[in-house]
Scaffold this motif. Structure first.
Motif, PDB file in Angstrom:
ATOM      1  N   LYS A 126     -23.907  19.175  89.691  1.00  0.00           N
ATOM      2  CA  LYS A 126     -24.690  20.393  89.805  1.00  0.00           C
ATOM      3  C   LYS A 126     -26.090  20.149  89.254  1.00  0.00           C
ATOM      4  CE  LYS A 126     -20.647  23.289  89.492  1.00  0.00           C
ATOM      5  NZ  LYS A 126     -19.941  24.344  88.796  1.00  0.00           N
ATOM      6  N   SER A 131     -30.367  21.961  89.493  1.00  0.00           N
ATOM      7  CA  SER A 131     -31.133  23.129  89.912  1.00  0.00           C
ATOM      8  C   SER A 131     -32.580  22.727  90.104  1.00  0.00           C
ATOM      9  CB  SER A 131     -31.023  24.251  88.880  1.00  0.00           C
ATOM     10  OG  SER A 131     -31.551  23.807  87.648  1.00  0.00           O
ATOM     11  N   ARG A 170     -35.591  21.881  96.578  1.00  0.00           N
ATOM     12  CA  ARG A 170     -35.237  20.691  97.344  1.00  0.00           C
ATOM     13  C   ARG A 170     -36.430  19.751  97.270  1.00  0.00           C
ATOM     14  NH1 ARG A 170     -33.924  24.785 101.068  1.00  0.00           N
ATOM     15  NH2 ARG A 170     -35.735  24.162 102.291  1.00  0.00           N
ATOM     16  N   ASP A 180     -29.642  21.039  99.212  1.00  0.00           N
ATOM     17  CA  ASP A 180     -28.778  22.212  99.040  1.00  0.00           C
ATOM     18  C   ASP A 180     -27.499  22.017  99.834  1.00  0.00           C
ATOM     19  OD1 ASP A 180     -30.773  23.470  97.567  1.00  0.00           O
ATOM     20  OD2 ASP A 180     -31.574  24.544  99.296  1.00  0.00           O
ATOM     21  N   VAL A 229     -25.015  23.637 102.098  1.00  0.00           N
ATOM     22  CA  VAL A 229     -25.000  24.846 102.920  1.00  0.00           C
ATOM     23  C   VAL A 229     -23.630  25.112 103.543  1.00  0.00           C
ATOM     24  CG1 VAL A 229     -27.473  24.848 103.378  1.00  0.00           C
ATOM     25  CG2 VAL A 229     -25.957  23.621 104.911  1.00  0.00           C
ATOM     26  N   LEU A 279     -25.619  19.299 104.192  1.00  0.00           N
ATOM     27  CA  LEU A 279     -26.727  19.362 103.248  1.00  0.00           C
ATOM     28  C   LEU A 279     -28.008  19.741 103.973  1.00  0.00           C
ATOM     29  CD1 LEU A 279     -26.057  16.024 101.310  1.00  0.00           C
ATOM     30  CD2 LEU A 279     -25.291  18.326 100.707  1.00  0.00           C
ATOM     31  N   LYS A 280     -28.842  20.514 103.260  1.00  0.00           N
ATOM     32  CA  LYS A 280     -30.164  20.885 103.786  1.00  0.00           C
ATOM     33  C   LYS A 280     -31.201  20.204 102.913  1.00  0.00           C
ATOM     34  CE  LYS A 280     -32.944  24.895 105.036  1.00  0.00           C
ATOM     35  NZ  LYS A 280     -32.954  26.374 105.070  1.00  0.00           N
ATOM     36  N   LYS A 320     -20.677  25.796  98.005  1.00  0.00           N
ATOM     37  CA  LYS A 320     -21.816  26.199  98.824  1.00  0.00           C
ATOM     38  C   LYS A 320     -22.863  26.844  97.908  1.00  0.00           C
ATOM     39  CE  LYS A 320     -22.996  29.085 102.761  1.00  0.00           C
ATOM     40  NZ  LYS A 320     -22.492  29.979 103.807  1.00  0.00           N
ATOM     41  N   GLY A 321     -24.136  26.491  98.123  1.00  0.00           N
ATOM     42  CA  GLY A 321     -25.218  27.042  97.309  1.00  0.00           C
ATOM     43  C   GLY A 321     -25.632  26.129  96.168  1.00  0.00           C
ATOM     44  N   GLU A 322     -24.804  25.154  95.827  1.00  0.00           N
ATOM     45  CA  GLU A 322     -25.167  24.203  94.773  1.00  0.00           C
ATOM     46  C   GLU A 322     -26.085  23.136  95.357  1.00  0.00           C
ATOM     47  OE1 GLU A 322     -21.253  24.441  91.896  1.00  0.00           O
ATOM     48  OE2 GLU A 322     -21.391  22.793  93.317  1.00  0.00           O
ATOM     49  N   GLN A 323     -26.585  22.286  94.484  1.00  0.00           N
ATOM     50  CA  GLN A 323     -27.429  21.181  94.916  1.00  0.00           C
ATOM     51  C   GLN A 323     -26.771  19.855  94.562  1.00  0.00           C
ATOM     52  OE1 GLN A 323     -31.186  22.094  92.996  1.00  0.00           O
ATOM     53  NE2 GLN A 323     -32.008  22.653  94.993  1.00  0.00           N
TER      54      GLN A 323
END
Length: 195
Positions: A102, A104, A107, A137, A139, A150-151, A173-176
């Motif tokens: 994880k 934050s 990107r 990210d 997705v 991944l985005k 989903k939503g994590e990096q």
């Protein structure tokens, strides 16, 4: 940034020309909690059979007798140390490391060039490559297909295969995640044993 150097030209000439040699290849996979690394290596070996000093052209011959000429740029140090009978080994290595930790922040993408030339007076050779680190990210996740979508920083989407189901449990989903991609070409010269 364009890098014009003998190492890239020689590697492309040797690896991209199936007429010269079929590379010896290997793939290595390392898994850990929240991480996975895949490393692929292709190695081609050929012997120097002729050198044209005026045009800086080296003729290489593989074990099957196939021949290719490679023009060596002025960037390559120690060209005069190269001799007929020397063995040229070209190794192309590509690695991808996916860290499902994880993080934050926005990107992002960064690139680091890898370049090591032979020492003055030594046989020509060296390493050239690049390492790209991307913060992406998550997705989408598909446990059945073993993929994470991944985005990246430019908004592009990529599906990454995650073989280990335990790793899929550590990401949402939503994590990096951090992805590190490395590619490098190394050329080494072994002196001829003929005296």
């Amino acid at each position: 940034m364009k890098i014009k150097i003998f190492l890239v030209v020689a590697a492309v000439a040797m690896l991209a020309r199936p007429a010269l040699a079929q590379p010896e290849t290997s793939v290595e996979v390392t898994k850990g909690t929240g991480t996975a690394t895949v490393v692929g290596t292709a190695t081609v070996t050929a012997t120097v059979v002729a050198i044209d000093l005026a045009t800086r052209t080296v003729t290489l011959k593989d074990k099957r007798g196939r021949v290719v000429e490679v023009e060596v740029g002025e960037e390559a140090r120690n060209f005069d140390q190269l001799k007929v009978g020397d063995v040229v080994t070209t190794e192309y290595r590509e690695a991808m490391s996916l860290s499902l930790t994880k993080a934050s922040g926005p990107r992002s993408s960064s690139q680091r060039l890898i370049e090591q030339r032979s020492a003055p007076g030594a046989k020509p050779g060296g390493t050239i490559g690049r390492e790209i680190t991307i913060m992406a990210d998550v997705v989408a996740l598909n446990a059945k297909a073993k993929t994470v979508t991944l985005k990246g920083p430019q908004g592009n989407m990529v599906d990454v295969i995650v073989e280990d189901p335990e790793q899929m449990k550590h990401i949402r989903k939503g994590e990096q995640v951090e992805v590190v991609y490395t590619e490098a070409v190394a050329i080494s010269i072994t002196p001829s044993t003929n005296k």
